[in-house]
Enzyme design. Structure first.
Site, PDB file in Angstrom:
ATOM      1  CE  LYS A 174     -12.069  -0.153   1.605  1.00  9.88           C
ATOM      2  NZ  LYS A 174     -11.709  -0.377   0.196  1.00  9.88           N
ATOM      3  N   GLY A 215      -9.047  -4.951   7.724  1.00  9.18           N
ATOM      4  CA  GLY A 215     -10.477  -4.679   7.527  1.00  9.18           C
ATOM      5  C   GLY A 215     -11.097  -5.626   6.504  1.00  9.18           C
ATOM      6  CD  GLN A 264      -4.636  -5.414   2.405  1.00  5.91           C
ATOM      7  OE1 GLN A 264      -3.982  -4.853   1.545  1.00  5.91           O
ATOM      8  NE2 GLN A 264      -5.134  -4.762   3.437  1.00  5.91           N
ATOM      9  N   GLY A 280      -1.792   5.294   6.138  1.00  2.99           N
ATOM     10  CA  GLY A 280      -2.157   6.638   6.559  1.00  2.99           C
ATOM     11  C   GLY A 280      -3.502   7.054   5.991  1.00  2.99           C
ATOM     12  N   GLY A 328     -12.630   3.550   9.583  1.00  2.00           N
ATOM     13  CA  GLY A 328     -12.300   2.125   9.467  1.00  2.00           C
ATOM     14  C   GLY A 328     -11.016   1.798  10.218  1.00  2.00           C
ATOM     15  CG  HIS A 329      -7.290   3.329   8.869  1.00  2.00           C
ATOM     16  ND1 HIS A 329      -7.578   4.311   7.952  1.00  2.00           N
ATOM     17  CD2 HIS A 329      -6.646   2.350   8.189  1.00  2.00           C
ATOM     18  CE1 HIS A 329      -7.108   3.949   6.766  1.00  2.00           C
ATOM     19  NE2 HIS A 329      -6.554   2.767   6.872  1.00  2.00           N
TER      20      HIS A 329
HETATM   21  O1  PAF Z   1      -4.583  -2.003   3.459  1.00  2.00           O
HETATM   22  C1  PAF Z   1      -3.615  -1.215   3.404  1.00  2.00           C
HETATM   23  O2  PAF Z   1      -3.705  -0.049   3.795  1.00  2.00           O
HETATM   24  C2  PAF Z   1      -2.291  -1.706   2.837  1.00  2.00           C
HETATM   25  O3  PAF Z   1      -2.485  -2.602   1.800  1.00  2.00           O
HETATM   26  C3  PAF Z   1      -1.361  -2.318   3.912  1.00  2.00           C
HETATM   27  C4  PAF Z   1      -1.952  -3.558   4.525  1.00  2.00           C
HETATM   28  C5  PAF Z   1      -1.099  -1.287   4.998  1.00  2.00           C
HETATM   29  C6  PAF Z   1      -0.013  -2.687   3.294  1.00  2.00           C
HETATM   30  O4  PAF Z   1       0.632  -1.587   2.760  1.00  2.00           O
END
Ligand code: PAF
Length: 286
Positions: free
Chosen positions: A149, A147, A153, A31, A36-37
């Protein structure tokens, strides 16, 4: 666009989309959606027929002294943003829906999770991979979008998907930046104006590194020293790490290899209490 809170509802909607031959795109988020999202959702909507966005502040990826409680939450606003960006379904579960009992099963990617941010956030990636594995099992997407960024991850998620033969593709999309160069992040909301000014130095340092690499500098010690000089322009900006790493193993590099592989230059720094991360893909002249 529909918003649902139950796993069973996601399964029903995705099954219906699949029945009519639609491909499924997925954007997992916590959220506090930003540009970016939006770019991830728009890309998913261009590539796929049916786009699911999850909005879930995942408690298992926050350390004891991190910002779980104060992490920004505004579902109404997030839902509006998802609709405008072309999502078809928002999945916004309560914690009990995702973790109905004490969680005893974890997905843990070895080695690469101990480097970079993993050194400072033990258990963070275990929480990320576990929740992503759960979300991938719920949504069953063809493609999931992340992303650049959060470079580490993305590398970790890709490795999990490969190692566990998960039937989906991971698409990593470019970092979206403010005009100043600052990488857009939900945590930028915590920054004061002065901290924002200091935070600009992070991208300035990464750009300097990229320019020097393009000009032929291959010695990572020198490149890191140059980044440190840029960051030192503010005495209030506290670097946590400044690294140049192999883009797959995330191991520190001593030299950039001629045109063979790109490397990632990555910085974590605190302009105040807020910890920011950013990175840039660098390569030698071809
Ligand atoms: O990048 C994020 O916002 C979080 O790490 C994700 C991938 C939604 C997992 O909770």
């Amino acid at each position: 666009m529909q918003t649902v809170t139950q796993i069973s509802q996601v399964r029903t909607e995705v099954a219906n989309a699949r029945k009519s031959g639609q491909s499924i795109g997925f954007v997992p988020t916590m959220g506090a959606l930003h540009a970016g999202h939006i770019s991830l959702i728009e890309t998913a909507a261009r590539d796929c027929d049916f786009v699911v966005v999850s909005v879930f502040v995942n408690p298992t990826q926050f350390g004891a002294n991190e910002d779980l409680e104060k992490y920004p939450r505004n579902l109404e606003r997030d839902v509006e943003i998802c609709a405008k960006a072309g999502a078809n379904l928002v999945f916004a579960p309560a914690i009990n829906e995702m973790y109905p009992e004490q969680n005893l099963t974890w997905v843990d990617v070895d080695k690469i999770t101990t480097r970079l941010c993993g050194q400072y956030r033990p258990d963070h990636f275990r929480g990320v991979t576990t929740v992503c594995a759960k979300l991938f099992n719920i949504v069953t997407p063809d493609i999931a979008y992340f992303g650049q960024k959060d470079a580490q991850q993305s590398v970790v998620i890709k490795k999990m998907v490969a190692d566990l033969n998960m039937p989906l593709k991971i698409e990593v999309c470019p970092t979206v930046r403010e005009v100043s160069g600052l990488a857009i992040s939900s945590r930028n909301q915590y920054l004061t104006e002065e901290e924002k000014q200091d935070a600009k130095l992070i991208y300035a340092a990464l750009k300097k590194c990229s320019q020097l690499a393009k000009q032929g500098e291959q010695n990572c010690e020198i490149l890191i020293k140059e980044m440190k000089i840029v960051l030192a322009a503010s005495s209030k900006l506290m670097p946590q790490y400044i690294k140049i790493v192999n883009p797959k193993t995330l191991a520190d590099l001593e030299t950039l290899i001629d045109g063979a592989i790109a490397a990632i230059a990555a910085i974590a720094a605190k302009p105040g209490k807020t910890r920011l991360i950013d990175n840039i893909i660098i390569s030698t002249p071809t």
